[in-house]
Motif scaffolding. Structure first.
Motif, short mmCIF file in Angstrom:
data_model
loop_
_atom_site.label_atom_id
_atom_site.label_comp_id
_atom_site.label_asym_id
_atom_site.label_seq_id
_atom_site.Cartn_x
_atom_site.Cartn_y
_atom_site.Cartn_z
N SER A 187 11.88 18.28 -5.98
CA SER A 187 12.07 18.17 -4.54
C SER A 187 12.16 16.70 -4.13
CB SER A 187 10.91 18.85 -3.80
OG SER A 187 9.74 18.07 -3.88
N PRO A 188 12.94 16.39 -3.10
CA PRO A 188 13.05 15.00 -2.66
C PRO A 188 11.71 14.44 -2.19
CG PRO A 188 14.30 16.47 -1.21
CD PRO A 188 13.81 17.28 -2.34
N GLU A 189 10.86 15.29 -1.62
CA GLU A 189 9.54 14.82 -1.19
C GLU A 189 8.70 14.35 -2.37
OE1 GLU A 189 10.81 17.84 -0.38
OE2 GLU A 189 11.05 17.76 1.80
N LYS A 190 8.76 15.10 -3.47
CA LYS A 190 8.01 14.73 -4.67
C LYS A 190 8.56 13.45 -5.28
CE LYS A 190 4.94 15.76 -7.80
NZ LYS A 190 3.52 15.64 -7.49
N VAL A 191 9.88 13.30 -5.28
CA VAL A 191 10.50 12.07 -5.79
C VAL A 191 10.03 10.87 -4.98
CG1 VAL A 191 12.68 10.84 -6.07
CG2 VAL A 191 12.51 13.22 -6.76
N LEU A 192 10.06 10.99 -3.65
CA LEU A 192 9.63 9.88 -2.79
C LEU A 192 8.16 9.55 -3.02
CD1 LEU A 192 10.37 7.83 -0.64
CD2 LEU A 192 9.84 9.56 1.09
N GLU A 193 7.34 10.57 -3.18
CA GLU A 193 5.91 10.36 -3.45
C GLU A 193 5.72 9.56 -4.74
OE1 GLU A 193 2.24 13.19 -4.84
OE2 GLU A 193 3.61 13.98 -3.31
N ASN A 194 6.46 9.92 -5.79
CA ASN A 194 6.35 9.20 -7.07
C ASN A 194 6.85 7.76 -6.97
OD1 ASN A 194 5.27 11.44 -8.34
ND2 ASN A 194 7.25 12.17 -9.07
N VAL A 195 7.95 7.55 -6.26
CA VAL A 195 8.48 6.20 -6.09
C VAL A 195 7.49 5.34 -5.31
CG1 VAL A 195 10.33 4.83 -5.04
CG2 VAL A 195 10.89 6.90 -6.32
N LYS A 196 6.90 5.91 -4.27
CA LYS A 196 5.93 5.17 -3.47
C LYS A 196 4.72 4.77 -4.31
CE LYS A 196 5.10 6.73 0.73
NZ LYS A 196 4.94 7.66 1.87
N LYS A 197 4.29 5.65 -5.21
CA LYS A 197 3.17 5.32 -6.10
C LYS A 197 3.50 4.11 -6.96
CE LYS A 197 1.07 9.87 -6.57
NZ LYS A 197 0.85 11.02 -7.47
N GLN A 198 4.74 4.06 -7.45
CA GLN A 198 5.14 2.94 -8.29
C GLN A 198 5.21 1.65 -7.49
OE1 GLN A 198 8.70 3.97 -10.46
NE2 GLN A 198 7.76 5.79 -11.33
N PHE A 199 5.71 1.71 -6.26
CA PHE A 199 5.84 0.51 -5.44
C PHE A 199 4.49 0.02 -4.92
CE2 PHE A 199 10.38 1.08 -5.40
CZ PHE A 199 10.88 -0.17 -5.11
N THR A 200 3.53 0.89 -4.69
CA THR A 200 2.24 0.46 -4.15
C THR A 200 1.40 -0.27 -5.19
OG1 THR A 200 1.29 2.64 -4.58
CG2 THR A 200 2.07 2.21 -2.36
N GLN A 201 1.80 -0.26 -6.45
CA GLN A 201 1.06 -0.99 -7.48
C GLN A 201 1.11 -2.50 -7.23
OE1 GLN A 201 2.63 0.28 -11.25
NE2 GLN A 201 1.79 2.34 -11.04
N LYS A 202 2.12 -2.96 -6.50
CA LYS A 202 2.24 -4.39 -6.22
C LYS A 202 2.17 -4.67 -4.72
CE LYS A 202 4.66 -5.72 -10.35
NZ LYS A 202 5.71 -6.55 -10.92
N GLY A 203 1.35 -3.91 -4.00
CA GLY A 203 1.16 -4.15 -2.59
C GLY A 203 1.51 -2.96 -1.73
N PRO A 204 1.06 -2.98 -0.47
CA PRO A 204 1.27 -1.84 0.42
C PRO A 204 2.72 -1.70 0.88
CG PRO A 204 0.21 -3.62 1.60
CD PRO A 204 0.27 -4.03 0.16
N ILE A 205 3.08 -0.46 1.18
CA ILE A 205 4.41 -0.12 1.69
C ILE A 205 4.34 0.00 3.20
CG2 ILE A 205 6.15 1.71 1.74
CD1 ILE A 205 5.37 2.34 -1.14
N THR A 206 5.34 -0.55 3.89
CA THR A 206 5.38 -0.44 5.35
C THR A 206 6.31 0.67 5.83
OG1 THR A 206 7.09 -2.14 5.47
CG2 THR A 206 4.80 -2.87 5.70
N GLY A 207 7.20 1.15 4.99
CA GLY A 207 8.10 2.23 5.37
C GLY A 207 8.84 2.78 4.17
N SER A 208 9.31 4.03 4.31
CA SER A 208 10.07 4.65 3.22
C SER A 208 10.93 5.77 3.78
CB SER A 208 9.13 5.21 2.15
OG SER A 208 8.31 6.22 2.69
N TRP A 209 11.99 6.09 3.05
CA TRP A 209 12.88 7.19 3.42
C TRP A 209 13.57 7.71 2.17
CZ3 TRP A 209 18.09 6.85 2.34
CH2 TRP A 209 18.58 5.57 2.06
N ILE A 210 14.07 8.95 2.25
CA ILE A 210 14.85 9.51 1.16
C ILE A 210 15.91 10.43 1.76
CG2 ILE A 210 13.32 11.49 0.77
CD1 ILE A 210 13.93 10.95 -2.31
N HIS A 211 17.10 10.39 1.19
CA HIS A 211 18.19 11.27 1.61
C HIS A 211 17.95 12.61 0.91
CE1 HIS A 211 22.42 12.65 1.98
NE2 HIS A 211 22.27 12.06 3.15
N MET A 212 17.93 13.69 1.65
CA MET A 212 17.54 15.00 1.13
C MET A 212 18.62 15.67 0.27
SD MET A 212 14.53 15.18 2.24
CE MET A 212 13.77 16.76 2.53
N ALA A 213 19.84 15.18 0.31
CA ALA A 213 20.94 15.79 -0.46
C ALA A 213 21.13 15.06 -1.79
CB ALA A 213 22.23 15.74 0.34
#
Length: 106
Positions: free
Chosen positions: A31-57
């Motif tokens: 699911s795109p939601e799960k993909v975004l969750e995993n990507v956010k986990k990888q990016f937060t390893q080097k600091g906080p995220i201020t925003g994120s988005w994913i195209h659902m298609a």
């Protein structure tokens, strides 16, 4: 009921189940939601995220002469007062991050 009918019916059922499992496992996507969750986990390893988005298609994507079906999205981070934006592509079948590009820093 004779044993021949039972054995034939059981064999057909087993083969049908196996064929259905193969068809569904090859066409399943993360699911795109799960993909975004995993990507956010990888990016937060080097600091906080201020925003994120994913195209659902799912979209076709090519990198290094290899063709994928991907979800595209983006991440924004604020590092030492500098806003950095990244675009990513993740494999729709596995959720694996395939490509990340830094778009801007302001």
């Amino acid at each position: 009921m004779n044993w021949k009918s039972f054995i034939v019916g059981a064999a057909v059922g087993i083969l049908s189940g196996y064929a259905a499992r193969e068809i569904f496992s090859n066409n399943s996507k993360v699911s795109p939601e799960k993909v975004l969750e995993n990507v956010k986990k990888q990016f937060t390893q080097k600091g906080p995220i201020t925003g994120s988005w994913i195209h659902m298609a799912v979209e076709p994507y090519e990198i290094h002469d290899i063709h994928y079906q991907v979800y595209k999205g983006g991440i924004s981070k604020n590092i030492d007062g500098v806003n950095e934006q990244y675009e990513f592509a993740a494999d729709a079948s596995t959720g694996t991050l395939i490509d990340v590009r830094r778009l801007s820093a302001s």
